[in-house]
Design an enzyme around this catalytic site. Structure first.
Site, PDB file in Angstrom:
ATOM      1  N   LYS A   8      -7.359  -5.251  14.070  1.00  0.00           N
ATOM      2  CA  LYS A   8      -6.086  -4.606  14.438  1.00  0.00           C
ATOM      3  C   LYS A   8      -5.594  -5.131  15.802  1.00  0.00           C
ATOM      4  O   LYS A   8      -4.377  -5.255  16.013  1.00  0.00           O
ATOM      5  CB  LYS A   8      -6.239  -3.085  14.469  1.00  0.00           C
ATOM      6  N   GLY A  36       0.834  -1.203   0.000  1.00  0.00           N
ATOM      7  CA  GLY A  36       0.000   0.000   0.000  1.00  0.00           C
ATOM      8  C   GLY A  36       0.867   1.250   0.000  1.00  0.00           C
ATOM      9  O   GLY A  36       0.504   2.258   0.614  1.00  0.00           O
ATOM     10  N   SER A  88      -3.383   0.267  14.476  1.00  0.00           N
ATOM     11  CA  SER A  88      -4.165   1.488  14.705  1.00  0.00           C
ATOM     12  C   SER A  88      -4.428   1.597  16.199  1.00  0.00           C
ATOM     13  O   SER A  88      -4.481   0.570  16.900  1.00  0.00           O
ATOM     14  CB  SER A  88      -5.503   1.387  13.967  1.00  0.00           C
ATOM     15  N   TYR A 110     -13.076  -3.683  12.406  1.00  0.00           N
ATOM     16  CA  TYR A 110     -11.735  -3.126  12.115  1.00  0.00           C
ATOM     17  C   TYR A 110     -10.876  -3.160  13.386  1.00  0.00           C
ATOM     18  O   TYR A 110      -9.727  -3.612  13.356  1.00  0.00           O
ATOM     19  CB  TYR A 110     -11.916  -1.700  11.606  1.00  0.00           C
TER      20      TYR A 110
HETATM   21  N1  LIG Z   1      -5.450   7.243   8.121  1.00  0.00           N
HETATM   22  C1  LIG Z   1      -5.663   6.999   9.388  1.00  0.00           C
HETATM   23  O1  LIG Z   1      -6.229   7.833  10.129  1.00  0.00           O
HETATM   24  C2  LIG Z   1      -5.188   5.692  10.004  1.00  0.00           C
HETATM   25  C3  LIG Z   1      -5.240   5.574  11.404  1.00  0.00           C
HETATM   26  C4  LIG Z   1      -4.797   4.402  11.983  1.00  0.00           C
HETATM   27  C5  LIG Z   1      -4.310   3.374  11.202  1.00  0.00           C
HETATM   28  N2  LIG Z   1      -4.273   3.493   9.846  1.00  0.00           N
HETATM   29  C6  LIG Z   1      -3.762   2.368   9.057  1.00  0.00           C
HETATM   30  O2  LIG Z   1      -2.742   2.823   8.198  1.00  0.00           O
HETATM   31  C7  LIG Z   1      -2.725   2.015   7.008  1.00  0.00           C
HETATM   32  C8  LIG Z   1      -2.772   2.921   5.779  1.00  0.00           C
HETATM   33  O3  LIG Z   1      -3.935   3.720   5.828  1.00  0.00           O
HETATM   34  P1  LIG Z   1      -4.108   5.031   4.905  1.00  0.00           P
HETATM   35  O4  LIG Z   1      -5.080   5.890   5.580  1.00  0.00           O
HETATM   36  O5  LIG Z   1      -2.777   5.564   4.529  1.00  0.00           O
HETATM   37  O6  LIG Z   1      -4.808   4.362   3.615  1.00  0.00           O
HETATM   38  P2  LIG Z   1      -4.874   4.840   2.063  1.00  0.00           P
HETATM   39  O7  LIG Z   1      -4.449   6.262   1.924  1.00  0.00           O
HETATM   40  O8  LIG Z   1      -6.210   4.424   1.552  1.00  0.00           O
HETATM   41  O9  LIG Z   1      -3.797   3.903   1.365  1.00  0.00           O
HETATM   42  C9  LIG Z   1      -4.012   2.516   1.330  1.00  0.00           C
HETATM   43  C10 LIG Z   1      -2.985   1.886   0.410  1.00  0.00           C
HETATM   44  O10 LIG Z   1      -3.184   0.460   0.397  1.00  0.00           O
HETATM   45  C11 LIG Z   1      -3.512   0.011  -0.928  1.00  0.00           C
HETATM   46  N3  LIG Z   1      -4.492  -1.068  -0.780  1.00  0.00           N
HETATM   47  C12 LIG Z   1      -5.738  -0.990  -0.244  1.00  0.00           C
HETATM   48  N4  LIG Z   1      -6.343  -2.196  -0.276  1.00  0.00           N
HETATM   49  C13 LIG Z   1      -5.449  -3.057  -0.821  1.00  0.00           C
HETATM   50  C14 LIG Z   1      -5.474  -4.445  -1.123  1.00  0.00           C
HETATM   51  N5  LIG Z   1      -6.550  -5.201  -0.887  1.00  0.00           N
HETATM   52  N6  LIG Z   1      -4.373  -5.014  -1.679  1.00  0.00           N
HETATM   53  C15 LIG Z   1      -3.280  -4.274  -1.942  1.00  0.00           C
HETATM   54  N7  LIG Z   1      -3.188  -2.954  -1.687  1.00  0.00           N
HETATM   55  C16 LIG Z   1      -4.277  -2.357  -1.139  1.00  0.00           C
HETATM   56  C17 LIG Z   1      -4.020   1.269  -1.650  1.00  0.00           C
HETATM   57  O11 LIG Z   1      -3.844   1.222  -3.054  1.00  0.00           O
HETATM   58  P3  LIG Z   1      -4.985   0.570  -4.035  1.00  0.00           P
HETATM   59  O12 LIG Z   1      -6.284   1.154  -3.604  1.00  0.00           O
HETATM   60  O13 LIG Z   1      -4.547   0.957  -5.414  1.00  0.00           O
HETATM   61  O14 LIG Z   1      -4.898  -0.908  -3.818  1.00  0.00           O
HETATM   62  C18 LIG Z   1      -3.104   2.329  -1.039  1.00  0.00           C
HETATM   63  O15 LIG Z   1      -1.834   2.291  -1.642  1.00  0.00           O
HETATM   64  C19 LIG Z   1      -3.895   1.038   7.138  1.00  0.00           C
HETATM   65  O16 LIG Z   1      -3.444  -0.197   7.636  1.00  0.00           O
HETATM   66  C20 LIG Z   1      -4.803   1.740   8.151  1.00  0.00           C
HETATM   67  O17 LIG Z   1      -5.625   0.818   8.848  1.00  0.00           O
HETATM   68  C21 LIG Z   1      -4.708   4.649   9.228  1.00  0.00           C
END
Ligand SMILES: NC(=O)c1ccc[n+]([C@@H]2O[C@H](COP(=O)([O-])OP(=O)(O)OC[C@H]3O[C@@H](n4cnc5c(N)ncnc54)[C@H](OP(=O)(O)O)[C@@H]3O)[C@@H](O)[C@H]2O)c1
Length: 258
Positions: A153, A15, A135, A149
């Site tokens: 986690k 990702g 998370s 979710y």
């Molecule tokens: N943002 C927050 O507030 C937050 C808080 C706590 C934890 N997190 C964690 O941080 C991580 C990243 O979150 P983010 O907010 O940065 O997400 P994001 O901006 O949506 O990025 C997600 C990335 O993962 C890829 N992806 C999604 N589903 C996939 C799949 N099935 N197979 C392969 N690649 C996949 C997406 O590309 P494609 O769509 O092209 O596949 C993208 O590159 C996650 O584990 C999330 O739970 C985020």
């Protein structure tokens, strides 16, 4: 001063095309690592080596690992970043078997599967670092917003600890990073959708949501680059004695000692 302390290291960031994963990939590359990013969709532009793979599909995970073996001969750093909140709120009765399986597959099994397939080479070379991006929800579930979710986690946290203990004397370190609210597309969309459904502004929505968790003492979300800096430190030689621990990066939002 830029720290080029990852020269010669090969890093895979799953990702790594958007949000937190992209910031981590850019940070590791700035530190001198050769960076491979994976996602389902090829981005318009990326400075890193891109491999397409849906990590919820076992065959595509195997294909990703094979391409890495063929092109790079293996990896030294694995950032399991793929994940997200994909199931509805509303508590236990709103969640079907399919929802639970979908959330566990995306947030837990995808990482377990990729670790299992890439670990033999790390163990053989007697070195490597694995980071699981979890998370704060894994430590504090909000029943009406993110039950499945949060549970996925929490399971990831437990798996990461067990794996770290198993691998501690084999030269492979395993760590967990637990971000709080971080400014990425899905978080901004989640806040906008919540605000629209409640008839309030996104800022008021953020305040309401945060009130349920006790708020963010620092009064703002994290920037993806701030999470990336923590990850850079954890995979670097400076963190050589760290394994099996969880690092929350949340502006102080977790209300308990954990
Ligand atoms: N943002 C927050 O507030 C937050 C808080 C706590 C934890 N997190 C964690 O941080 C991580 C990243 O979150 P983010 O907010 O940065 O997400 P994001 O901006 O949506 O990025 C997600 C990335 O993962 C890829 N992806 C999604 N589903 C996939 C799949 N099935 N197979 C392969 N690649 C996949 C997406 O590309 P494609 O769509 O092209 O596949 C993208 O590159 C996650 O584990 C999330 O739970 C985020």
């Amino acid at each position: 001063m830029e720290l080029k302390n990852l020269k010669g290291k090969r890093a895979l960031v799953t990702g790594g095309t958007k949000g937190i994963g992209k910031a981590i990939a850019d940070g590791l590359a700035q530190a001198g690592a050769t960076v491979i990013v994976s996602a389902r969709t090829k981005p318009e532009a990326t400075p890193h080596h891109f491999i397409a793979a849906d990590l919820t599909d076992a065959d595509q995970v195997a294909g990703l690992a094979q391409e890495i073996a063929n092109t790079f001969g293996g990896i030294d750093i694995l950032i399991n970043n793929v994940g997200g909140l994909t199931t509805p709120g509303g508590g236990h009765s709103a969640l079907t078997d399919a929802h639970w399986q979908q959330e566990l597959n995306l947030n837990l099994i995808s990482a377990i599967r990729l670790d299992r397939i890439l670990l033999p080479q790390m163990i053989e070379q007697k070195s490597g670092v694995i980071i699981h991006i979890s998370s704060v929800a894994g430590k504090q579930a909000l029943w009406n917003l993110n039950m499945a979710y949060a549970v996925s986690k929490a399971a990831l946290n437990s798996y990461s600890k067990a794996l770290a203990t198993e691998l501690a004397d084999k030269g492979v370190r395993v760590l967990t990073v637990a971000p709080g609210a971080t400014k990425t597309e899905p978080m901004i969309k989640f806040l906008n959708d919540y605000a629209i459904s409640a008839g309030i502004t996104p800022e008021e929505g953020m305040k309401q949501l945060m009130a349920q968790t006790g708020g963010i003492p620092m009064g703002r979300m994290a920037e993806p680059e701030e999470v990336a800096q923590l990850v850079h430190f954890l995979v670097s030689p400076s963190a050589a004695y760290l394994t099996g621990t969880i690092y929350a990066i949340d502006g102080g939002s977790l209300p308990v000692v954990a």
